[in-house]
Design a protein around this motif. Structure first.
Motif, short mmCIF file in Angstrom:
data_model
loop_
_atom_site.label_atom_id
_atom_site.label_comp_id
_atom_site.label_asym_id
_atom_site.label_seq_id
_atom_site.Cartn_x
_atom_site.Cartn_y
_atom_site.Cartn_z
N ILE A 168 103.02 54.45 83.66
CA ILE A 168 103.52 54.23 82.56
C ILE A 168 104.03 52.78 82.09
CG2 ILE A 168 104.92 55.12 80.40
CD1 ILE A 168 105.32 57.81 81.98
N SER A 169 103.12 51.95 81.60
CA SER A 169 103.57 50.58 81.27
C SER A 169 104.41 50.52 79.92
CB SER A 169 102.23 49.81 81.40
OG SER A 169 101.69 49.96 82.55
N ILE A 170 105.49 49.83 80.01
CA ILE A 170 106.36 49.55 78.87
C ILE A 170 106.65 47.74 78.79
CG2 ILE A 170 108.77 49.54 78.02
CD1 ILE A 170 107.58 52.04 80.56
N GLN A 171 106.52 47.44 77.61
CA GLN A 171 106.72 46.01 77.27
C GLN A 171 107.91 45.97 76.25
OE1 GLN A 171 103.23 43.95 75.73
NE2 GLN A 171 102.97 43.25 77.94
N LEU A 172 108.85 44.75 76.43
CA LEU A 172 109.87 44.49 75.75
C LEU A 172 109.87 43.55 75.07
CD1 LEU A 172 112.19 45.09 78.86
CD2 LEU A 172 111.75 46.82 77.33
N THR A 173 110.77 43.40 73.97
CA THR A 173 110.74 42.19 72.99
C THR A 173 111.01 40.80 73.87
OG1 THR A 173 112.93 42.68 72.69
CG2 THR A 173 111.62 43.54 71.05
N ASP A 174 111.65 41.05 75.01
CA ASP A 174 111.82 39.79 75.96
C ASP A 174 111.80 40.23 77.14
OD1 ASP A 174 112.64 37.59 77.11
OD2 ASP A 174 114.70 37.54 76.41
N PRO A 175 110.68 39.58 77.80
CA PRO A 175 110.22 40.13 79.36
C PRO A 175 111.64 39.92 80.01
CG PRO A 175 109.29 38.27 78.75
CD PRO A 175 109.82 38.52 77.46
N PHE A 176 112.22 38.89 79.98
CA PHE A 176 113.79 38.60 80.68
C PHE A 176 114.81 39.84 80.71
CE2 PHE A 176 111.41 34.69 80.60
CZ PHE A 176 111.35 34.49 81.82
N LEU A 177 114.61 40.61 79.67
CA LEU A 177 115.43 41.88 79.64
C LEU A 177 115.05 43.15 80.67
CD1 LEU A 177 115.71 41.97 75.70
CD2 LEU A 177 117.47 41.05 77.36
N SER A 178 114.00 42.88 81.32
CA SER A 178 113.38 44.05 82.01
C SER A 178 114.34 44.61 83.12
CB SER A 178 112.29 43.37 82.91
OG SER A 178 112.53 42.31 83.68
N THR A 179 115.24 43.51 83.93
CA THR A 179 116.03 43.80 84.88
C THR A 179 117.29 44.95 84.33
OG1 THR A 179 115.70 41.82 86.19
CG2 THR A 179 117.63 42.86 86.64
N VAL A 180 117.70 44.42 83.16
CA VAL A 180 118.69 45.24 82.75
C VAL A 180 118.14 46.65 82.21
CG1 VAL A 180 120.38 45.48 80.57
CG2 VAL A 180 120.03 43.17 81.73
N VAL A 181 117.20 46.64 81.73
CA VAL A 181 116.45 47.80 81.16
C VAL A 181 116.13 48.86 82.26
CG1 VAL A 181 114.73 48.88 79.87
CG2 VAL A 181 115.79 46.79 78.92
N ALA A 182 115.51 48.05 83.28
CA ALA A 182 115.07 48.87 84.31
C ALA A 182 116.35 49.61 85.27
CB ALA A 182 114.32 48.03 85.45
N LYS A 183 117.22 48.76 85.38
CA LYS A 183 118.75 49.33 85.93
C LYS A 183 119.30 50.36 85.19
CE LYS A 183 123.18 47.87 87.38
NZ LYS A 183 124.10 46.68 87.55
N ASP A 184 119.22 50.16 83.80
CA ASP A 184 119.92 51.49 82.99
C ASP A 184 118.84 52.87 83.20
OD1 ASP A 184 121.33 52.80 80.91
OD2 ASP A 184 119.59 52.53 79.55
N TRP A 185 117.51 52.48 83.38
CA TRP A 185 116.72 53.76 83.32
C TRP A 185 116.73 54.12 84.73
CZ3 TRP A 185 111.68 51.87 80.49
CH2 TRP A 185 111.81 51.71 78.91
#
Length: 381
Positions: free
Chosen positions: A207-224
């Motif tokens: 399942i591939s997800i893109q964000l409004t800002d790619p540099f938010l990926s670490t924060v989002v991934a940690k939360d998930w």
């Protein structure tokens, strides 16, 4: 205002000197605007090329090859993140394409055209035929089509495991801008890879997800990860450390160039104003003898710096924009470059810094004039 009028008169009395200072400020600001915009656009281009059609965050099974379920929990967690822009559940399976004696390995990406289009932009990047993934259809890459002479409407036979040969019709040819992808990746509808993998309708490879800002990926991934204990949550920044290091180095070099440019501009203005203060010592002494306060005599050099700063900064911004346009047009003709996008916020900050540097550069002459003894100046001529 008397200090402003005197400052303007001083500037007019030394036109060559004034022009050189303004030119120095203009060149410094132009370099800052151009280099800053160049580095920013280059970073955006690199990021878009690298992850423009890739997941910023991915959800998969802990073990490679196992399916991940697109469960209600996964859907709810993704939906709760407002920074998510694209969600693409896809099924990936390997296949072999036979061309004479050659057997070419291909990666099949399966999904609905709407989902895949939101991530890979197949419709916009279709160069032959149409973007269609109906049952029995396949889209192939430009390099693959050219190398093996495959055209729109031709049948393509793919071996999906032992004795599982599927013949599909080519509906379109895409160009995703990557030779490796164009040569080794094809797209189909969701059912063919599901059947080949033996997955249920709610099971996917990724399942591939893109964000409004790619540099938010670490924060989002940690939360998930704290909510998805049975799934593997991937982060593109972890997988692309070399790229991040290169981007950081580029930013650091850009900042260093801009700092040294500003220092050079400041030293040029300060030294010239200091010389001007020495040249105008007699005039300043007379003005102080006539009753002009230290503050007003200092204001003369502040006004000189302001006038030269405003004019030089305006010319520098214009020159910087001209350099950006010239670079973009010139490289577009050769096909070797990328468009530089002017950054209004960055340009405004550069202009503000240029003005601040000009004003700070007036500190030396203002302090010098404040210490002048008008009687001594007049007596010594």
């Amino acid at each position: 205002m008397l200090p402003l009028k005197i400052a303007a008169r001083f500037l007019r009395k030394s036109p060559a000197q004034t022009a050189l200072i303004i030119a120095g400020i203009a060149v410094g600001i132009a370099v800052q605007v151009f280099v800053g915009s160049l580095i920013t656009s280059l970073q955006d281009s690199l990021i878009n090329t690298t992850i423009g059609s890739a997941a910023h965050v991915s959800i998969s099974a802990p073990k490679d090859g196992d399916p991940v379920q697109f469960s209600e929990l996964v859907k709810r967690i993704i939906a709760s993140e407002p920074r998510v822009t694209v969600v693409v559940p896809e099924r990936n399976v390997n296949a072999l394409y036979s061309s004479g004696t050659d057997k070419v390995p291909l990666g099949i990406k399966g999904g609905t055209l709407t989902d895949l289009d939101s991530l890979y932009h197949l419709t916009a990047k279709t160069v032959e035929g149409v973007a269609s993934l109906k049952s029995g259809e396949v889209m192939v890459g430009l390099d693959f089509a050219r190398k093996y002479g495959v055209k729109v409407g031709d049948p393509v036979s793919l071996l999906l495991g032992s004795n599982n040969v599927r013949t599909l019709k080519v509906s379109g040819v895409f160009d995703l801008g990557s030779g490796a992808v164009n040569a080794r990746t094809v797209f189909t509808g969701p059912n063919l890879p599901r059947q080949a993998l033996g997955f249920r309708s709610d099971q996917y490879s990724l399942i591939s997800i893109q964000l409004t800002d790619p540099f938010l990926s670490t924060v989002v991934a940690k939360d998930w990860r704290s909510h998805l204990s049975n799934e593997k949550v991937g982060d593109w920044q972890v997988d692309n450390k070399a790229l991040l290091s290169a981007l950081t180095s580029q930013s650091a070099s850009s900042y260093m160039i801009q700092v040294f440019v500003l220092i050079a501009v400041a030293l040029g203005i300060a030294s010239t104003l200091a010389i001007a203060a020495v040249q105008k010592t007699r005039q300043i002494g007379i003005l102080k003898a006539l009753g002009m306060s230290d503050g007003r005599t200092a204001a003369i050099f502040l006004w000189e710096a302001t006038i030269m700063g405003v004019v030089g900064t305006a010319l520098g911004v214009g020159l910087g924009l001209a350099l950006i346009i010239g670079f973009t047009v010139g490289t577009a003709k050769s096909g070797a470059g990328f468009p530089i996008t002017p950054q209004p916020t960055f340009i405004a900050i550069s202009a503000s810094i240029g003005m601040l540097v000009a004003l700070l550069s007036a500190i030396i002459p203002t302090r010098k004039t404040a210490r002048l003894d008008p009687i001594e100046v007049i007596q010594n001529g």
